[in-house]
Scaffold this motif. Structure first.
Motif, PDB file in Angstrom:
ATOM      1  N   UNK A 153       0.861  -1.188   0.000  1.00 23.79           N
ATOM      2  CA  UNK A 153       0.000   0.000   0.000  1.00 23.79           C
ATOM      3  C   UNK A 153       0.888   1.226   0.000  1.00 23.79           C
ATOM      4  N   UNK A 154       0.723   2.069  -0.981  1.00 18.75           N
ATOM      5  CA  UNK A 154       1.563   3.257  -1.039  1.00 18.75           C
ATOM      6  C   UNK A 154       0.793   4.389  -1.689  1.00 18.75           C
ATOM      7  N   UNK A 155       1.085   5.568  -1.226  1.00 20.24           N
ATOM      8  CA  UNK A 155       0.463   6.767  -1.806  1.00 20.24           C
ATOM      9  C   UNK A 155       1.395   7.299  -2.871  1.00 20.24           C
ATOM     10  N   UNK A 156       0.827   7.631  -4.012  1.00 21.45           N
ATOM     11  CA  UNK A 156       1.649   8.185  -5.080  1.00 21.45           C
ATOM     12  C   UNK A 156       1.717   9.691  -5.003  1.00 21.45           C
ATOM     13  N   UNK A 167      -4.000   2.439 -10.610  1.00 24.53           N
ATOM     14  CA  UNK A 167      -4.090   3.331  -9.447  1.00 24.53           C
ATOM     15  C   UNK A 167      -5.520   3.477  -8.988  1.00 24.53           C
ATOM     16  N   UNK A 168      -5.653   3.972  -7.768  1.00 25.16           N
ATOM     17  CA  UNK A 168      -6.947   4.391  -7.210  1.00 25.16           C
ATOM     18  C   UNK A 168      -6.867   5.881  -6.925  1.00 25.16           C
ATOM     19  N   UNK A 169      -7.981   6.563  -7.066  1.00 21.33           N
ATOM     20  CA  UNK A 169      -7.993   7.982  -6.707  1.00 21.33           C
ATOM     21  C   UNK A 169      -9.141   8.207  -5.738  1.00 21.33           C
ATOM     22  N   UNK A 201      -3.803  10.008  -4.979  1.00 22.36           N
ATOM     23  CA  UNK A 201      -3.625   8.938  -5.971  1.00 22.36           C
ATOM     24  C   UNK A 201      -2.772   7.868  -5.324  1.00 22.36           C
ATOM     25  N   UNK A 202      -3.294   6.648  -5.295  1.00 23.04           N
ATOM     26  CA  UNK A 202      -2.562   5.604  -4.577  1.00 23.04           C
ATOM     27  C   UNK A 202      -2.619   4.288  -5.336  1.00 23.04           C
TER      28      UNK A 202
END
Lengths: 141, 308
Positions: free
Chosen positions: A2-5, A67-69, A83-84
Motif C-alpha cells: 500500500x503506497x500513496x503516489x 491506481x486508485x484515486x 492517488x494511490x
C-alpha cells in the motif's frame, strides 16, 4: 503493498494549491499537475450533474488498473484527493486527517491568503509525519 | 464636633484594589494636615478590611510598610475639594511624584456629616469560589488561534514594515499584561506586591504563565553576558502553535505579543524593562525554541543593589 503516489489539494475554483509527490514513478512537472487539478475539478462538477440520483456530492473514488484515486470534498468546496496503489485501504481516514491538518496549520496561519498556494512550513512538517506514520501502519512494518 | 464617617472609602493603588467598609474616625478637625500626620492619623484609626470579612483586620500602616523606602519618599500630599459637594466631601490623595510610573495611591475620603451609608457588601468566601470557577473555565484553542490570527492580519494591513507590526503586537500584549498583573495580585497573591527582581521574575515565569497558557514556562535563565538580562524559554509558545512565518519575513516572531504581555506585567509592577521574543535554533530539532529576552532598566538594578 500500500503506497500513496501523490496528494493534491484544490481550492473551490479548481486551482491547485498544494501538490506533493510520494511515488517514484509518474513524476509530473508543474504545468501537468495544474492541468490535472483543473481537469479533476471539472470532472467532479460534471459528475454531480450526471448522477441519476439527486443530491450527489461528486466522485469519491476512481478505480483504474494501475491506481486508485480517492477524493474528499469539504463543505467549503476545497477538494483533497490522493492517488494511490490499487486496493489501498483507509484512504478516507487519511484524507480526513489531512483536512484536519489543513484547518490547523494553514487556516490558522495569519500569513496564508485564502485560495492561494500553500506555503506553510508547519503544514508540510505535520503532513510528512502523518504520511510516514500511515505508511508504516499500512505497510505493517 | 462633627463625626466624620468614611461612607465610601476607596483605597486603591494600581496593583492592589481593595474595597473598604464603613469606618468611623475620631475627628481631627484640622484641615491642614501634613503628610506625616495624615499617615499617622490614618494608621492609628483606620483598619483595612481585606477581601473577606472573616479575615483578620490589619492596620493600614502595616501595608504601607511593605513599600520600600523609595516609593514612600515619592509621596506628596495633594488636596482638592470635590466639585460636587464642597461642604460635605473632602477628597485628598497621596500621589506618587513619578507620574510616568503611574503607581499612585488614592485615598478618596468622602467625609459626610450624615449617617453612614450601608456598608459595601464584600464578597464572602463562597461567592469568591464561584468566581474562581468561572475564571478557570477553558476556551477553545482553535477559537483563540483564529482570533489571534485575525489580530495579526489586521495589524499587517495597518503597517508598512515588519518592525512596526512587531511593535503593534507588543503594544497589544502590554495592555493584557497590565491587567493580568492586577487580576493575579488580587486573586492569587493576596494583595502582596513583589519588590525583588527574582520575585517578580518567578511570578511571571510560573503564575502568569500558568494562568495564561496552562503550564509554567520551560525555563528561566540569567544572561551570562550582561547583568541586566534574563531569559524565559519555551519550546513553542502557545500563540505560535499554528503559525508558520514565511521566509521573506526574516526574524519576525508573533511571540512579540507574549513579550508585550511580560513587559506589561513588569512595567506595572515597577520593574521597567525592554522585552523581546527571539527564535533560537536548536541542533537536532526541526523547530527553533522561543526565548523571551528581558532587559531591565538601570533604575531597577540600582534599586535591587540598594535593597541588598
Amino acid at each position: 503493498m500500500a503506497a500513496i503516489y501523490s496528494l493534491f489539494i484544490i481550492n473551490k475554483s479548481g486551482g491547485l494549491i498544494f501538490y506533493k509527490d510520494y511515488g517514484s514513478t509518474g513524476r509530473m512537472d508543474t504545468n501537468d499537475t495544474l492541468r490535472l487539478a483543473s481537469l479533476w475539478h471539472s470532472m467532479h462538477a460534471i459528475s454531480q450533474q450526471l448522477s441519476p440520483i439527486a443530491g450527489c456530492s461528486g466522485i469519491e473514488l476512481l478505480e483504474a488498473d494501475t491506481f486508485d484515486l480517492h477524493c474528499f470534498q469539504s463543505l467549503t468546496g476545497t477538494k483533497f484527493f490522493v492517488v494511490c496503489e490499487p486496493g489501498t485501504l483507509y484512504m478516507d481516514g487519511l484524507l480526513k486527517m489531512i483536512y484536519e491538518l489543513y484547518t490547523d496549520y494553514v487556516l490558522k496561519n495569519p500569513f496564508y491568503e485564502m485560495e492561494m498556494p500553500i506555503r506553510c512550513e508547519l503544514f508540510d512538517l505535520s503532513l510528512s509525519q502523518a504520511i510516514q506514520k500511515d505508511r508504516v501502519a499500512l505497510l505493517g512494518r | 464636633m462633627p463625626v466624620w464617617y468614611f461612607s465610601n472609602l476607596t483605597f486603591c493603588f494600581l496593583n492592589y484594589p481593595c474595597l473598604l467598609n464603613n469606618s468611623t474616625i475620631v475627628p481631627d478637625a484640622s484641615m491642614t494636615v501634613s503628610q506625616s500626620s495624615l499617615v499617622s492619623v490614618l494608621s492609628n484609626t483606620l483598619t483595612l478590611c481585606s477581601r473577606s470579612q472573616k479575615k483578620k483586620k490589619k492596620p493600614l500602616f502595616t501595608d504601607l510598610s511593605i513599600w520600600d523606602s523609595l516609593f514612600l519618599s515619592d509621596l506628596y500630599l495633594s488636596t482638592e475639594h470635590s466639585a460636587l459637594n464642597p461642604k460635605e466631601e473632602f477628597v485628598f490623595g497621596l500621589e506618587s511624584k513619578a507620574r510616568h510610573r503611574s503607581n499612585c495611591v488614592y485615598f478618596i475620603l468622602k467625609l459626610q456629616h450624615q449617617a453612614p451609608q450601608p456598608p459595601l457588601r464584600l464578597r464572602r468566601k463562597g461567592e469568591e469560589g464561584r468566581n474562581d470557577d468561572r475564571s478557570k473555565q477553558e476556551v477553545s484553542l482553535s477559537a483563540f488561534a483564529f482570533l489571534f490570527s485575525e489580530l495579526v492580519q489586521y495589524n499587517q494591513t495597518q503597517v508598512d514594515n515588519i518592525a512596526e507590526l512587531e511593535r503593534r503586537l507588543e503594544d497589544a500584549g502590554y495592555a493584557v499584561g497590565a491587567r493580568v498583573l492586577e487580576l493575579l495580585c488580587h486573586r492569587d497573591k493576596g494583595n502582596r506586591r513583589e519588590t525583588r527582581l527574582l520575585g517578580i521574575l518567578s511570578f511571571v515565569h510560573s503564575t502568569v504563565w500558568k494562568v495564561l497558557f496552562g503550564k509554567v514556562a520551560d525555563s528561566l535563565e540569567k544572561g551570562t553576558e550582561h547583568e541586566d538580562e534574563y531569559m524565559i524559554s519555551e519550546k513553542e509558545l502557545l500563540v505560535n502553535r499554528f503559525i508558520s512565518i514565511p521566509k521573506d519575513m526574516g526574524t519576525f516572531n508573533c511571540g512579540a505579543f507574549v513579550a508585550g504581555i511580560v513587559r506589561g506585567v513588569l512595567d506595572s509592577a515597577g520593574f521597567p524593562a525592554v522585552v523581546t521574543a527571539h527564535f533560537v535554533p536548536m541542533e537536532g530539532q526541526q523547530r527553533p525554541r522561543t526565548t523571551i529576552l528581558i532587559k531591565f532598566a538601570e533604575e531597577v538594578l540600582r534599586r535591587e543593589a540598594r535593597l541588598g
